[in-house]
Design an enzyme around this catalytic site. Structure first.
Site, short mmCIF file in Angstrom:
data_model
loop_
_atom_site.label_atom_id
_atom_site.label_comp_id
_atom_site.label_asym_id
_atom_site.label_seq_id
_atom_site.Cartn_x
_atom_site.Cartn_y
_atom_site.Cartn_z
N GLU B 71 20.22 12.79 -14.67
CA GLU B 71 19.36 12.59 -13.76
C GLU B 71 20.26 13.30 -12.37
O GLU B 71 21.43 13.02 -12.16
CB GLU B 71 19.25 11.21 -13.18
CG GLU B 71 18.60 10.81 -11.91
CD GLU B 71 17.53 11.42 -11.57
OE1 GLU B 71 16.34 11.42 -12.48
OE2 GLU B 71 17.34 12.21 -10.57
N THR B 80 9.74 10.65 -7.76
CA THR B 80 8.65 9.84 -7.21
C THR B 80 8.49 8.58 -8.00
O THR B 80 7.64 7.74 -7.06
CB THR B 80 7.45 10.84 -8.13
OG1 THR B 80 7.55 12.22 -7.76
CG2 THR B 80 6.21 10.32 -7.73
N SER B 85 2.25 3.88 -5.24
CA SER B 85 1.61 2.30 -4.89
C SER B 85 1.92 1.31 -5.94
O SER B 85 1.72 0.09 -5.51
CB SER B 85 0.15 2.61 -5.15
OG SER B 85 -0.28 3.81 -4.25
N ILE B 87 1.15 0.17 -8.69
CA ILE B 87 0.02 -0.55 -9.17
C ILE B 87 -0.13 0.03 -10.76
O ILE B 87 0.20 1.06 -11.12
CB ILE B 87 -1.45 0.05 -8.71
CG1 ILE B 87 -1.52 -0.26 -7.23
CG2 ILE B 87 -2.70 -0.59 -9.58
CD1 ILE B 87 -2.74 0.71 -6.62
N HIS B 89 -2.48 0.37 -13.13
CA HIS B 89 -4.02 0.37 -12.94
C HIS B 89 -4.72 -0.28 -14.09
O HIS B 89 -4.29 -0.34 -15.41
CB HIS B 89 -4.41 2.03 -13.25
CG HIS B 89 -4.07 2.47 -11.75
ND1 HIS B 89 -4.68 2.38 -10.66
CD2 HIS B 89 -2.91 3.31 -11.45
CE1 HIS B 89 -4.15 3.08 -9.68
NE2 HIS B 89 -3.22 3.60 -10.24
N VAL B 212 20.76 19.19 -14.37
CA VAL B 212 20.70 20.13 -15.40
C VAL B 212 20.62 21.41 -14.80
O VAL B 212 19.52 21.65 -14.24
CB VAL B 212 19.79 19.88 -16.56
CG1 VAL B 212 19.55 20.91 -17.42
CG2 VAL B 212 20.06 18.55 -17.14
N SER B 375 -0.41 10.52 -11.19
CA SER B 375 -1.02 9.25 -11.14
C SER B 375 -1.75 9.39 -12.42
O SER B 375 -2.74 10.21 -12.58
CB SER B 375 -1.55 9.00 -9.89
OG SER B 375 -1.79 7.75 -9.62
N CYS B 438 21.14 -9.92 4.19
CA CYS B 438 19.74 -9.52 4.92
C CYS B 438 19.05 -10.60 5.15
O CYS B 438 18.75 -11.45 4.68
CB CYS B 438 19.10 -8.43 4.09
SG CYS B 438 17.43 -8.09 4.35
N CYS B 440 16.35 -10.57 6.94
CA CYS B 440 14.62 -10.47 6.89
C CYS B 440 14.10 -10.94 5.45
O CYS B 440 12.82 -11.58 5.54
CB CYS B 440 13.89 -9.30 7.32
SG CYS B 440 14.41 -8.45 8.70
C1 FAD Z 1 1.86 8.39 -3.34
C2 FAD Z 1 1.83 8.32 -4.96
C3 FAD Z 1 1.10 6.88 -5.56
C4 FAD Z 1 1.40 6.65 -6.77
N1 FAD Z 1 0.58 5.41 -7.20
C5 FAD Z 1 0.65 5.21 -8.56
C6 FAD Z 1 0.22 3.98 -8.92
O1 FAD Z 1 -0.05 2.92 -8.40
N2 FAD Z 1 0.06 3.68 -10.14
C7 FAD Z 1 0.77 4.60 -11.28
O2 FAD Z 1 0.34 4.27 -12.39
N3 FAD Z 1 1.12 5.91 -10.63
C8 FAD Z 1 1.27 6.17 -9.45
N4 FAD Z 1 1.67 7.31 -9.08
C9 FAD Z 1 2.30 8.54 -9.94
C10 FAD Z 1 3.57 7.82 -10.37
O3 FAD Z 1 4.44 7.70 -9.32
C11 FAD Z 1 4.13 8.89 -11.35
O4 FAD Z 1 3.56 9.30 -12.20
C12 FAD Z 1 5.68 8.82 -11.85
O5 FAD Z 1 6.28 8.07 -10.98
C13 FAD Z 1 6.12 10.10 -12.62
O6 FAD Z 1 7.40 9.61 -13.10
P1 FAD Z 1 8.53 10.64 -13.62
O7 FAD Z 1 9.53 9.93 -14.27
O8 FAD Z 1 7.68 11.74 -14.37
O9 FAD Z 1 8.59 11.45 -12.27
P2 FAD Z 1 10.06 11.33 -11.30
O10 FAD Z 1 10.05 9.74 -10.94
O11 FAD Z 1 9.77 12.13 -10.14
O12 FAD Z 1 11.21 11.82 -12.14
C14 FAD Z 1 11.56 12.76 -12.39
C15 FAD Z 1 13.15 12.85 -12.08
O13 FAD Z 1 13.76 14.19 -12.68
C16 FAD Z 1 14.91 14.45 -12.03
N5 FAD Z 1 15.30 15.74 -12.36
C17 FAD Z 1 14.43 16.79 -11.84
N6 FAD Z 1 14.94 18.07 -11.98
C18 FAD Z 1 16.29 17.73 -12.63
C19 FAD Z 1 17.20 18.32 -13.30
N7 FAD Z 1 17.27 19.86 -13.35
N8 FAD Z 1 18.22 17.85 -13.91
C20 FAD Z 1 18.38 16.22 -13.97
N9 FAD Z 1 17.06 15.68 -13.35
C21 FAD Z 1 16.07 16.22 -12.69
C22 FAD Z 1 14.38 13.95 -10.47
O14 FAD Z 1 15.46 13.81 -9.57
C23 FAD Z 1 13.64 12.73 -10.63
O15 FAD Z 1 14.45 11.49 -10.57
C24 FAD Z 1 1.67 7.56 -7.74
C25 FAD Z 1 2.30 8.76 -7.33
C26 FAD Z 1 2.38 8.88 -5.97
C27 FAD Z 1 3.18 10.45 -5.40
#
Ligand code: FAD
Ligand code: FAD
Lengths: 423, 514
Positions: B71, B80, B85, B87, B89, B212, B375, B438, B440
């Site tokens: 990571e 992200t 949110s 949730i 879903h 990476v 999402s 903390c 609060c």
């Molecule tokens: C405003 C918002 C609201 C949302 N609400 C919901 C919801 O209510 N319910 C729901 O189901 N989904 C929701 N989503 C979607 C959900 O948040 C995402 O689908 C999910 O978090 C994606 O996870 P991920 O692990 O793919 O991405 P990320 O959490 O972004 O993880 C990717 C990771 O890869 C790492 N990375 C990138 N490049 C490299 C590299 N070269 N080497 C090593 N590490 C690297 C990054 O640092 C990061 O930590 C929402 C999204 C947003 C933006």
């Protein structure tokens, strides 16, 4: 560490100037088992980080620093027998005045109080409260936290600072940082007037050539990791920023000084009646809240600009708490105080016609020459009022001799005629 | 083992993973040219520690294979996955015929068990999608039938009386609402921490704070470059979120990923309880709209917006975003006010072409995508992990269950959730739980020490693990205390403690003057 007793006459929550003065009041009123509880490791509250001077002119008749003011009160307390539990947090106060106290040295303890005085002080409003658009880098903190870092922990919040809000803490910190050779670009204030005491504007900004920009606010924050710059823009009379006139300032620190809010977590748990205009509990002329035997004083009731008034108010609260705990009481209030158009808040909320009271109020708008009017019964000339400075009014029984109503309106209105002597 | 149903929409190209054993390769791409790399070949390297990477890593550590997760940020979940949110879903909102549509309901059904096992905050509060007129009511009926077809249970249309009995603060103008009882809320960052902690307990090698930078195919293996370190592996899972495109490019694959920003606004506790269920407006073809969300911790949150942005680091909130969010939220729940906002944030959804998840093998042997997880990716994450496990098994990795699987560590204590007598007992054994740090959120030194022990190394790490600094005063009171505890535990000076890793310093040293 004091082992806590099971029962006290008066327990005071918070050991700042409010709490300590209340303790002195309670002792003077004849309560002999008094406890102060504070979550910090030392008594003094916010005063401990206020190493500047400007405290105590009214109460002690000389100008002291915050810690000096606190130590005066501590010395007074040392003359009495009193329990002090520091590093101890009041988790809860029940309606029957049982307090739950958590402390690493004594664990979880319950104490029963004849009367309670709430003196928890205030906390700062944060960036979230005014919603500045932009990113969320490090380098944005409240002025009070910055003050703690600089004065108590020995670190600087950054090297190039912008200060948002002209509250007293922000003004004091502008000077403090300038003294540490931090570049202070200026203080930006949304309102057309400063929110801090005039003397602080002069001593902290003018004397250090730090510009104060009125009717201006921060409209943008940039920097994905550490703050890199902020955008500032003038606002119109409805506080809408004119983005076309926005300018950018390179800085790594934004201190937010946009006001204090009474710390009322415990008051809410107790279900006290609250006053939305002060953010604190509604109090009678004895500083008693809507719960029997629960009193309050200091910043937890309304935000004070001078610690001296905190002490005066808290002495009264402590005395009345002491009287309550030892089975005495004063005649109940019979007159409600109502705020007129230019009065933002009033403390206390009710008074009694049989004795003298000090009533504190804040105006909404600044006024050059004005009348302070107490219903039809009394009026007083004021030279200059500003929202930043609390106005106090002594209400004497003789004002009320011929008054038979149950409510009095207090207002501050323009004074047209050329004035005589101002009070 | 149960691998769930295979996705009908995913094409599984036949691929073979490289052999296990010792790698003895020359890495041609490295500076100096021809650096020799010798080491044990990992079975799987997961790139990205968001909820997707964490769920995959955790699922894989249940088998007798050697897994690492890399990571970029100093702690997992800092992409992200901490800015959404929260949730889970209910399953009926997502478009049918898509990968995300298929995985959302499967994912939904897995969260309760996951939460029970790992003990992170999860609460099935249900959702209500509101219709204000006849047209919107028609849309609700369509969504209802999509959901029912998918198997989503408990869907029910409510009229005004039922709506206002159950949710008295929802707008009186509401004509009808679709109730989805299977919707839930979680603390998404807590879920990431719980998943990764459990994976690490079961042998995952976790590398944080290190991106990476390259991937080179070497014989039948892939060599993953993490700074100066090289890790040879049989299989790479690309779960790099917004940067999955970069990771793809490292092996010569083009997969454009765009960022769609969502702004969220947190409201003061004063409004807690104003709704119990998550309130959705009637969706339009392009958007789920602005929601009113009672978060797991009871705080009300409103958002998110949805807007494509060019800069993948653009986490700024905007005046226009706020205005839109509050206007839309007030339409659903009129009692909500901008004045109650205590904090705001933005998150970026990683959007792949076709607006769908990209999950599957690629033409590069051993390189598997779990990308474009926009999402409802949080909801789908456990189902995505199942898919990936199945893909890896298809690729020829022997997935026999680990015999000595450790049961998950108990959920971290939350003093604010304890009754007085429980707290008394806890304090009796460890007095740090009587030291409130903390005010609060009522977080104690004991909880913060525990979080640090579990891996928190920044202020945000402490905050997201314990809630210290998340309340009304936004860290005004506890920041310096948390920094002190981090400084003591890691034995570094206070000015080295950061908000969330390199470049996010909080205070600096005073200049000594002579
Ligand atoms: C405003 C918002 C609201 C949302 N609400 C919901 C919801 O209510 N319910 C729901 O189901 N989904 C929701 N989503 C979607 C959900 O948040 C995402 O689908 C999910 O978090 C994606 O996870 P991920 O692990 O793919 O991405 P990320 O959490 O972004 O993880 C990717 C990771 O890869 C790492 N990375 C990138 N490049 C490299 C590299 N070269 N080497 C090593 N590490 C690297 C990054 O640092 C990061 O930590 C929402 C999204 C947003 C933006
Ligand atoms: C930066 C700054 C500059 C100032 N400058 C001046 C000046 O120049 N001149 C002047 O006269 N005044 C000044 N003031 C104002 C004055 O210092 C304050 O009005 C005064 O300190 C308020 O006193 P208090 O006792 O109500 O609150 P505080 O001093 O805040 O004390 C409250 C105490 O209660 C404790 N507490 C709260 N909750 C709990 C709980 N649940 N359990 C246990 N303990 C608890 C807190 O730890 C704290 O110690 C300044 C204030 C600030 C912040």
């Amino acid at each position: 560490m004091t082992r806590l007793a099971i029962r006290y006459d008066v327990v005071i929550v918070g050991g700042g100037p409010g709490g300590m003065s209340a303790a002195i009041g309670a002792l003077e009123a004849g309560a002999d088992r008094v406890l102060i509880v504070d979550r910090e490791i030392e008594l003094g509250g916010i005063l401990n980080q206020c190493i500047h001077n400007g405290f105590g002119l009214h109460h002690f008749g000389e100008e002291l620093t915050g810690p000096e003011y606190a130590s005066r009160l501590i010395e007074e307390l040392l003359d009495h027998r009193i329990d002090v539990a520091t590093d101890s947090y009041v988790l809860d106060v029940d309606a029957d005045r049982t307090l739950t106290v958590a402390s690493p040295s004594t664990g979880i303890t319950r104490v029963q109080a004849g009367a309670v005085v709430l003196a928890m002080g205030a906390r700062e409003r944060t960036r979230g409260a005014i919603r500045i658009p932009g990113s969320r880098p490090s380098g944005i903190m409240t002025a009070g936290l910055a003050q703690k870092f600089v004065n108590q922990l020995g670190y600087l919040p950054g090297r190039r600072a912008v200060i948002l809000g002209s509250g007293d803490i922000g003004l004091i910190m502008a000077r403090r940082l300038a003294l540490e050779d931090v570049e202070v670009h200026g203080v930006y204030e949304l309102m057309p007037h400063a929110n801090g005491l005039t003397r602080n504007i002069v001593q902290c900004l003018h004397d250090f050539d730090i510009p104060l920009h009125l009717s201006t606010t921060v409209v943008g924050i940039e920097g994905s990791r550490r703050l890199e710059r902020v955008a500032v823009a003038p606002v119109d009379e409805n506080f809408e920023p004119d983005l076309a006139r926005a300018t950018e300032i390179e800085c790594d620190t934004l201190l937010v000084s946009i006001g204090l809010i009474p710390e009322n977590e415990l008051s809410a748990k107790l279900g006290l009646r609250m006053d939305p205009t002060t953010g604190g509990p509604v109090v009678s002329s004895t500083m008693e809240t809507s719960r029997d035997g629960v009193f309050a004083a200091g910043n937890v009731v309304h935000i004070h600009d001078l610690v001296d008034f905190v002490s005066q108010e808290a002495l009264l609260a402590g005395r009345c708490a002491g009287e309550f705990a030892t089975g005495r009481s004063r005649p109940a209030d019979n007159i409600r105080l109502l705020a007129g158009a230019n009065v933002a808040s009033i403390v206390p909320h009710t008074i009694s016609s049989d004795r003298e009271h000090v009533v504190y109020l804040r105006v909404r708008r600044s006024m050059e020459k004005s009348w302070l009017r107490l219903g039809e019964v009394y009026e007083k000339r004021l030279r200059y009022v500003v929202p930043a400075e609390m106005v106090s009014l002594k209400v004497r029984p003789r004002f009320l001799e011929n008054f038979h109503g149950d409510a009095l309106k207090i207002d501050i209105v323009p004074r047209e005629e050329p004035g005589g002597d101002d009070e | 083992m149960s691998r769930g149903s295979r996705l009908s929409t995913i094409e599984v190209g036949g691929f073979r993973l490289g052999r296990a054993g010792i790698a003895n390769v020359t890495c041609a791409t490295c500076a100096g040219g021809g650096e020799r790399y010798v080491g044990v070949v990992k079975d799987v390297v997961v790139i990205g520690g968001g909820v997707v990477g964490c769920a995959i890593a955790r699922a894989l550590t249940h088998y007798r294979i050697d897994v690492a997760l890399v990571e970029r940020e100093v702690e997992v979940g800092f992409g992200t996955s901490k800015a959404n949110s929260g949730i889970i879903h209910a399953g009926h909102h997502t478009t049918p015929g898509t990968v995300k549509g298929e995985l959302v309901w499967r994912g939904n059904q897995m969260w309760q068990d996951l939460a029970n096992e790992l003990g992170f905050g999860f609460f099935q509060n249900g959702d209500l999608t509101i219709a204000f007129d006849e047209d919107e009511l028609l849309t609700l009926e369509t969504i209802e039938s999509i959901g029912k077809e998918r198997g989503v249970t408990g869907l029910e249309l409510w009229g005004p009386d039922r709506i206002h009995r159950e949710e008295p603060n929802v707008s009186k103008e509401a004509l009808a609402a679709l109730h989805g009882p299977t919707a839930a809320v979680v603390n998404p960052y807590e879920a990431c921490f719980a998943l990764i902690d459990d994976a690490v307990d079961n042998g995952l090698q976790l590398l944080v704070g290190r991106p990476v930078t390259a991937i080179t195919p070497e014989g039948s293996h892939l060599v993953v470059h993490v700074g100066d370190e090289h890790i040879a592996t049989r299989c790479v899972i690309n779960a790099a979120g917004l940067y999955a495109d970069r990771v793809c490019r490292m092996v010569g694959i083009e997969l454009p990923i765009r960022a769609r920003k969502g702004e969220e606004y947190l409201l003061d506790k004063r409004l807690s309880g104003i709704v119990r269920r998550t309130i959705f407006p009637c969706p339009t073809p392009t958007s789920k709209g602005i929601l009113v969300i009672p978060t797991y911790d009871g705080t009300i949150m409103v958002g998110p917006t949805a807007e494509l942005v060019d800069d993948k680091e653009d986490l700024s909130t905007t005046s226009a975003g706020a205005a839109h969010v509050f206007e839309m939220a007030q339409r659903l729940v009129p009692g909500i006010s901008e004045r109650d906002c205590i904090a705001e944030f933005a998150g970026l959804r990683a959007v792949a072409p076709d607006d769908d998840f990209v999950i599957g093998a690629t033409r590069v042997p051993g390189f598997i995508n779990a990308a474009g997880v926009q999402s409802p990716g949080l909801t789908a994450a456990p189902a995505i992990a199942e898919e990936i496990v199945a893909l890896i098994a298809d690729g020829g990795l022997d997935l026999s269950p680990k015999p000595d699987l450790k049961s998950p560590a108990p959920r971290p204590v939350r003093v604010s959730e304890l009754g007085l007598s429980e707290l008394e007992q806890l304090v009796f054994s460890d007095n740090r739980y009587a030291h409130i740090v903390c005010r609060c959120e009522m977080v104690t030194e004991g909880e913060i020490a525990d979080a640090i022990e579990r891996g928190a190394r920044t202020l945000d790490g402490v905050k997201f693990r314990t809630r210290a600094g998340m309340g009304r005063c936004q860290g005004g009171f506890c920041t310096s205390r948390c920094m002190q505890l981090l400084s003591d535990a890691h034995d570094v000076p206070i000015h080295d403690i950061t908000k969330r890793g390199p470049g996010t310093w909080v205070v600096c040293e005073r200049e000594e003057r002579t």
